[in-house]
Every structure is written in structure tokens, then in C-alpha cells.
Design a protein around this motif. Structure first.
Motif, PDB file in Angstrom:
ATOM      1  N   MET A 324       1.044  -1.209  -0.325  1.00  0.00           N
ATOM      2  CA  MET A 324      -0.223   0.137   0.646  1.00  0.00           C
ATOM      3  C   MET A 324       0.495   0.973   0.123  1.00  0.00           C
ATOM      4  O   MET A 324       0.553   2.076  -0.785  1.00  0.00           O
ATOM      5  N   LEU A 325       1.383   1.158   0.075  1.00  0.00           N
ATOM      6  CA  LEU A 325       2.775   2.643   0.664  1.00  0.00           C
ATOM      7  C   LEU A 325       3.679   2.738   0.006  1.00  0.00           C
ATOM      8  O   LEU A 325       4.114   3.939  -0.670  1.00  0.00           O
ATOM      9  N   HIS A 326       4.387   0.934  -0.962  1.00  0.00           N
ATOM     10  CA  HIS A 326       5.846   1.739  -1.196  1.00  0.00           C
ATOM     11  C   HIS A 326       5.513   1.388  -2.930  1.00  0.00           C
ATOM     12  O   HIS A 326       6.359   1.202  -3.814  1.00  0.00           O
ATOM     13  N   ASP A 327       4.106   0.569  -3.021  1.00  0.00           N
ATOM     14  CA  ASP A 327       4.565  -0.389  -5.119  1.00  0.00           C
ATOM     15  C   ASP A 327       3.763   1.284  -5.635  1.00  0.00           C
ATOM     16  O   ASP A 327       3.268   1.371  -5.294  1.00  0.00           O
ATOM     17  N   ALA A 328       4.698   0.937  -7.027  1.00  0.00           N
ATOM     18  CA  ALA A 328       3.893   1.091  -7.851  1.00  0.00           C
ATOM     19  C   ALA A 328       2.740   1.564  -8.824  1.00  0.00           C
ATOM     20  O   ALA A 328       2.196   2.172  -9.113  1.00  0.00           O
ATOM     21  N   ARG A 329       2.325  -0.019  -8.602  1.00  0.00           N
ATOM     22  CA  ARG A 329       0.630   0.387  -9.641  1.00  0.00           C
ATOM     23  C   ARG A 329      -0.519   0.526  -8.461  1.00  0.00           C
ATOM     24  O   ARG A 329      -0.729  -0.256  -7.250  1.00  0.00           O
ATOM     25  N   PRO A 330      -1.236   1.496  -9.315  1.00  0.00           N
ATOM     26  CA  PRO A 330      -2.532   1.835  -8.082  1.00  0.00           C
ATOM     27  C   PRO A 330      -3.252   0.682  -7.643  1.00  0.00           C
ATOM     28  O   PRO A 330      -3.951   0.989  -6.742  1.00  0.00           O
ATOM     29  N   VAL A 331      -3.242  -0.382  -9.130  1.00  0.00           N
ATOM     30  CA  VAL A 331      -4.361  -0.862  -8.503  1.00  0.00           C
ATOM     31  C   VAL A 331      -3.815  -1.695  -7.495  1.00  0.00           C
ATOM     32  O   VAL A 331      -4.538  -2.411  -6.381  1.00  0.00           O
ATOM     33  N   ILE A 332      -2.809  -2.181  -7.073  1.00  0.00           N
ATOM     34  CA  ILE A 332      -1.953  -2.786  -6.231  1.00  0.00           C
ATOM     35  C   ILE A 332      -2.470  -2.153  -5.068  1.00  0.00           C
ATOM     36  O   ILE A 332      -2.474  -2.490  -4.026  1.00  0.00           O
ATOM     37  N   ARG A 333      -1.992  -0.678  -5.085  1.00  0.00           N
ATOM     38  CA  ARG A 333      -2.176  -0.260  -3.887  1.00  0.00           C
ATOM     39  C   ARG A 333      -3.317  -0.158  -3.128  1.00  0.00           C
ATOM     40  O   ARG A 333      -3.456  -0.082  -1.493  1.00  0.00           O
ATOM     41  N   GLY A 334      -4.247   0.205  -4.038  1.00  0.00           N
ATOM     42  CA  GLY A 334      -5.757   0.202  -4.061  1.00  0.00           C
ATOM     43  C   GLY A 334      -6.578  -0.939  -3.196  1.00  0.00           C
ATOM     44  O   GLY A 334      -7.208  -1.061  -1.790  1.00  0.00           O
ATOM     45  N   THR A 335      -5.694  -2.376  -3.530  1.00  0.00           N
ATOM     46  CA  THR A 335      -6.542  -3.570  -3.185  1.00  0.00           C
ATOM     47  C   THR A 335      -6.012  -3.140  -1.852  1.00  0.00           C
ATOM     48  O   THR A 335      -6.442  -4.064  -0.819  1.00  0.00           O
ATOM     49  N   ALA A 336      -4.938  -3.324  -2.370  1.00  0.00           N
ATOM     50  CA  ALA A 336      -4.184  -3.616  -0.649  1.00  0.00           C
ATOM     51  C   ALA A 336      -4.672  -3.090   0.248  1.00  0.00           C
ATOM     52  O   ALA A 336      -4.686  -3.288   1.684  1.00  0.00           O
TER      53      ALA A 336
END
Length: 379
Positions: A324-336
Motif C-alpha cells: 500500500m505504501l510503496h508499490d508503483a501500481r495503483p491497483v495493487i496499492r488500492g486493493t491492499a
């Protein structure tokens, strides 16, 4: 050459190379299919993965010069797995649908069709042939139905008496005037189990699917999964088998004879947490031979996050916070972020508040707020 005798020889040869069923039909246009496809498009039910040209999908004669017949093949795949590992607290697992067990079926069926082509050309050198599996213009199911492979069931699968609906389909357009096979009668009867249990109501009625609501389709998308489907996905990380597993015609159909599709339990029912830190290279090396890898690792990782939320797996929270804090992909950050809220730990609450101040992407901020809202609801 006696075409009838050669056709019988071809049927016998197909069995020797591991083709479970073979049938034949004409290249007459699929008029009824075209009407259904038009209706699907009008209703917005199509997946978008299909060939867009409806004439190519329904007029086989447009796809091969001098086309006179279509050969349809079916190869069974297993419905049972030996030594399936258990999903337990601290070591939660996802599941790939049966159509992704073993070697990618596109590869296997293309090899079988290539063997058939070679056999035909050895005996009829001037024959014109064109094979396709799944990604070709024609509808595999429509061809199989008209070729007598099975009947088109209410769950939108082809069901065979021998192997149930657990069959992969492919076809070959041919310039040889093979005699058409007899079509099979519909044997679904009054049964509506598949319609009744579809998790998202994607089966609108017998034989009509809204692909946009089908979990098998949703798990292959690359965008944020709509809220209404997240709980329905459960621990599925690729595909959905529900409308097949409840089908009475599939009862007792284990189909363990095709070794190419024997599943590796650790791959088709993988631990979820290791998936989240997997590089593209490792993903391809590990899962690249499976049909479920065709969309890459991003949808699989997104689905794994949803599965961890489904299990409320507290051991996953540190990894989800990192994403959530560091992944570059918005879909992954948001889903997390959403998943952290569902799991609902104190550590997660602190991280969500931190992320809300830091995040710039509106889509992700929305998911962070959904995550925070779970604390209000649950506490």
C-alpha cells in the motif's frame, strides 16, 4: 481416394495421439450464433476478448479458401487433484481454476491439431487446412455442438457424455468434404443448478452469460475489481469452476488420463503471500507454462490480495502495508488498502491513516477510505 474411409481412418488416428473426441460439420454459416452474438453486444454482455468481426466468427467459408468442412476436437482435463495442500491460518492458499491445471491447453491442442494436419497432408497433399484453439475467429463451442462433440449446456459449456464439461476444444477448417457428424440432443432438462448457484448471477438464463459479471472474466481483468464482486471472488486467483462443479453431468468425471494436464498441487493451489513479492521473471518461470498466466502477474497478485482479505489473514498485514505504501501500481496499492481494512488490525489502522496523508492517486485514496470505513463499521 475414398473420403468416407479416410474419415474413419482419421478418427482412429486421432484416438492414437490422445484426442478424446472428434467430430465433423459443414462450413455453413452459424446464423443462430450470429443473432446471439449481436444480442450479447447490445446488452453489453461480451467480455471484449472475442474476435470483434461477427462475420468472421460465424462464416467459416471466409476464413479458408475452398473450405468444405470443419473438424472439431475435444481433449478432457481433470476435475480432481491428488494430494491437494490445505489452506490454514498463517499459510493461506488461493486456487487456479481447473482450466489452468497442467500445461497450457492452447499448446497441447495446437500440437494435436498439427499432428492431424500432418496426417491429412501426408494422405491428401493438396488439402487446404486452418486450425485454431480458443483465440481463433470461430466459436469453439458452436463448432463442437454442431459437430456432435456434446450439447451446449445452460452453463454455456459443451457437455460430453464421457467427460462432462471438462473438455478443451479446438477446430480445423478443411477443404475436404467430410461427412457431418450427428448432433447431440440437449440433456440439461429442467436442471438449473448452474444458474441457481452462480456467485454473481452472471448466468442470466440457460445459455446466456453476462461475461462482465463472470468471476472467470473478472479475475483476468487488470483494473480495480468492483466492490460488489470482491467478496464473491473468495480465494479464486484465476477463473471459476462453480457452474461446472455443481453440474450433475460432471458427477464422477475425474478425467485423470491426460498427463499433460496433471496439476502440480503447489502451483494450482499456491500459498498467497509468496505471490505478492514475486518478480515478473520468477512468475514467468514458475507459472508461464500454465494458461492462467497469460495476463501476467498483476491480476494474480491483485486477486491474491482479495483472497487474503477473504481469509482475514492477519499475518499478511505487514506485507499488505508495504504494498500500500510503496508499490508503483495503483491497483495493487488500492486493493491492499481495502484488504487491510477488511482484516482490521490496529497495525493496519495506523498504516491506513499514514497512507491517506501520503497518497496522491484519487483511485487509491478512495480505497484507503473504504479501508478506514471498515474500522468504523466493525469497531
Amino acid at each position: 481416394m475414398n473420403i468416407n474411409q479416410f474419415q474413419q481412418n482419421l478418427i482412429e488416428y486421432a484416438a492414437t495421439i490422445g484426442i478424446d473426441k472428434i467430430g465433423f460439420t459443414t462450413v455453413s454459416p452459424f446464423h443462430e450464433l450470429k443473432n446471439r452474438l449481436i444480442r450479447q453486444q447490445e446488452l453489453g454482455y461480451a467480455s471484449g476478448f472475442e474476435e470483434p468481426d461477427l462475420d468472421k466468427r460465424t462464416h467459416p467459408e471466409l476464413l479458408l479458401e475452398e473450405a468444405q468442412s470443419i473438424i472439431s476436437i475435444a481433449i478432457a482435463y481433470p476435475s480432481k487433484m491428488k494430494n491437494a495442500p490445505q489452506s490454514v491460518k498463517g499459510a493461506r492458499r488461493g486456487i487456479f481454476a481447473r482450466a489452468s491445471w497442467g500445461i497450457d491447453y492452447h499448446t497441447v491442442l495446437r500440437e494435436k491439431l498439427a499432428q492431424l494436419e500432418l496426417y491429412i497432408l501426408t494422405h491428401i497433399p493438396d488439402a487446404r487446412l486452418r486450425s485454431m484453439v480458443d483465440t481463433g475467429e470461430l466459436s469453439d463451442r458452436a463448432v463442437a455442438e454442431r459437430s456432435g462433440i456434446g450439447w451446449s449446456a445452460k452453463n454455456c459449456s459443451i457437455i460430453t457424455p464421457e467427460f462432462g464439461s471438462y473438455v478443451y476444444l479446438g477446430e480445423m477448417i478443411s477443404s475436404i468434404p467430410f461427412a457431418p457428424s450427428e448432433q447431440m440432443e440437449d440433456q440439461c432438462g429442467d436442471c438449473s443448478l448452474c444458474l441457481d448457484v452462480c456467485p454473481t448471477g452472471a448466468l442470466i438464463e440457460g445459455g446466456q452469460l453476462n461475461a462482465q459479471r463472470c468471476i472467470a472474466f473478472i479475475t483476468q481483468t487488470k483494473t480495480m475489481v468492483p466492490d460488489e464482486f470482491r467478496a464473491k471472488i473468495g480465494n479464486r486467483i484465476y477463473g471459476c469452476d462453480t457452474c461446472q462443479t455443481v453440474c450433475p453431468k460432471n458427477k464422477g468425471k475425474a478425467n485423470l488420463h491426460q498427463e499433460a494436464f496433471t496439476p502440480d498441487p503447489e502451483l494450482v493451489k499456491p500459498l498467497l503471500l509468496p505471490l505478492l513479492s514475486m518478480s515478473n521473471r520468477t512468475f514467468k518461470e514458475t507459472y508461464g507454462h500454465m494458461s492462467g498466466s497469460w495476463r501476467g502477474k498483476n491480476p494474480i497478485q491483485r486477486n491474491a490480495i482479495i483472497a487474503l482479505a477473504h481469509f482475514k489473514e492477519e499475518a499478511a498485514v505487514p506485507t499488505l502495508i508495504e504494498l500500500m505504501l510503496h508499490d508503483a501500481r495503483p491497483v495493487i496499492r488500492g486493493t491492499a488498502a481495502w484488504a487491510i481494512g477488511k482484516i482490521n488490525t490496529e497495525e493496519g489502522l495506523i498504516a491506513l491513516k499514514k497512507a491517506e496523508k501520503k497518497e496522491q492517486e484519487e483511485q487509491v485514496i478512495e480505497e484507503i477510505r473504504k479501508g478506514l470505513a471498515f474500522y468504523t463499521i466493525q469497531n
